[in-house]
Scaffold this motif. Structure first.
Motif, short mmCIF file in Angstrom:
data_model
loop_
_atom_site.label_atom_id
_atom_site.label_comp_id
_atom_site.label_asym_id
_atom_site.label_seq_id
_atom_site.Cartn_x
_atom_site.Cartn_y
_atom_site.Cartn_z
N ILE A 237 10.44 16.06 13.77
CA ILE A 237 10.41 15.77 12.34
C ILE A 237 11.07 16.97 11.66
N VAL A 238 12.12 16.70 10.88
CA VAL A 238 12.94 17.79 10.37
C VAL A 238 13.00 17.89 8.85
N GLY A 239 12.50 16.88 8.15
CA GLY A 239 12.57 16.94 6.70
C GLY A 239 11.85 15.79 6.03
N ILE A 240 11.97 15.78 4.71
CA ILE A 240 11.33 14.77 3.87
C ILE A 240 12.40 14.09 3.02
N CYS A 241 12.28 12.77 2.90
CA CYS A 241 13.14 12.04 1.97
C CYS A 241 12.28 11.11 1.13
N GLU A 242 12.87 10.63 0.06
CA GLU A 242 12.18 9.74 -0.88
C GLU A 242 12.83 8.38 -0.86
N ILE A 243 12.03 7.33 -0.97
CA ILE A 243 12.56 5.98 -1.11
C ILE A 243 12.99 5.84 -2.57
N VAL A 244 14.29 5.63 -2.79
CA VAL A 244 14.80 5.56 -4.16
C VAL A 244 15.26 4.15 -4.54
N ARG A 245 15.30 3.25 -3.57
CA ARG A 245 15.56 1.84 -3.84
C ARG A 245 14.77 1.03 -2.84
N GLU A 246 14.01 0.07 -3.35
CA GLU A 246 13.17 -0.77 -2.49
C GLU A 246 14.02 -1.75 -1.70
N GLY A 247 13.38 -2.38 -0.72
CA GLY A 247 14.07 -3.24 0.23
C GLY A 247 14.98 -4.28 -0.40
N TYR A 248 16.17 -4.39 0.16
CA TYR A 248 17.15 -5.39 -0.26
C TYR A 248 17.96 -5.81 0.97
N PRO A 249 18.60 -6.99 0.91
CA PRO A 249 19.30 -7.50 2.10
C PRO A 249 20.35 -6.51 2.63
N ASP A 250 20.40 -6.42 3.95
CA ASP A 250 21.33 -5.52 4.65
C ASP A 250 22.62 -6.27 4.98
N PRO A 251 23.71 -6.00 4.24
CA PRO A 251 24.95 -6.75 4.47
C PRO A 251 25.64 -6.43 5.80
#
Length: 153
Positions: free
Chosen positions: A62-76
């Motif tokens: 484990i090397v760092g922390i990130c934030e979820i800035v956009r909730e789930g949406y279709p993966d093109p």
């Protein structure tokens, strides 16, 4: 707020790559496991935090922390025949695969290797240990606090 752990091989997309991305942000795409997809589609919310884990590394950590800035949406990428993770069964009208956007928050001063997580009794039930193959897993608040302390953040 909920906590998560997301995995990437550092030679594919490292935490350092995330920090160098425009606005330190990227989409978290190409996940092709239904459980991980469900976490991204249904569980991850804007403002949630996630550990960034380097898998298949020496050592995996484990090397760092990130934030979820956009909730789930279709993966093109699932509809793109030229993409490595193309899924011919996926339909844009009824998407199978989802993604979220993540933003780098802070690198750990001290990466927390997988072996250290496995050896720590306070982390014995962590999904990283129990369900090791998923690329997205939940983290409890107690696990979050403990790993952050180990990582020096």
């Amino acid at each position: 707020m909920r906590y998560w752990l997301i995995k990437s091989e550092p030679d594919v997309f490292s935490y350092e790559d995330l920090e160098k991305a425009p606005k330190k942000t990227t989409c978290w795409d190409s996940v092709r496991n239904s459980s991980a997809r469900n976490f991204m589609r249904d569980g991850m919310k804007k403002g949630d935090l996630a550990f960034y884990y380097h898998s298949n590394a020496d050592p995996s950590a484990i090397v760092g922390i990130c934030e979820i800035v956009r909730e789930g949406y279709p993966d093109p990428t699932s509809w793109d025949p030229s993409h490595d993770y193309f899924d011919p069964k996926s339909d844009p009208d009824m998407p199978t695969w989802y993604m979220v956007d993540v933003k780098a928050v802070k690198a750990f001063r001290t990466p927390v290797p997988l072996q250290q997580v496995k050896d720590d009794p306070a982390l014995a039930d962590m999904a990283l240990v129990k369900v090791g193959r998923l690329s997205v897993v939940p983290v409890t608040p107690d696990e979050w606090a403990h790993v952050c302390a180990l990582g020096g953040v």
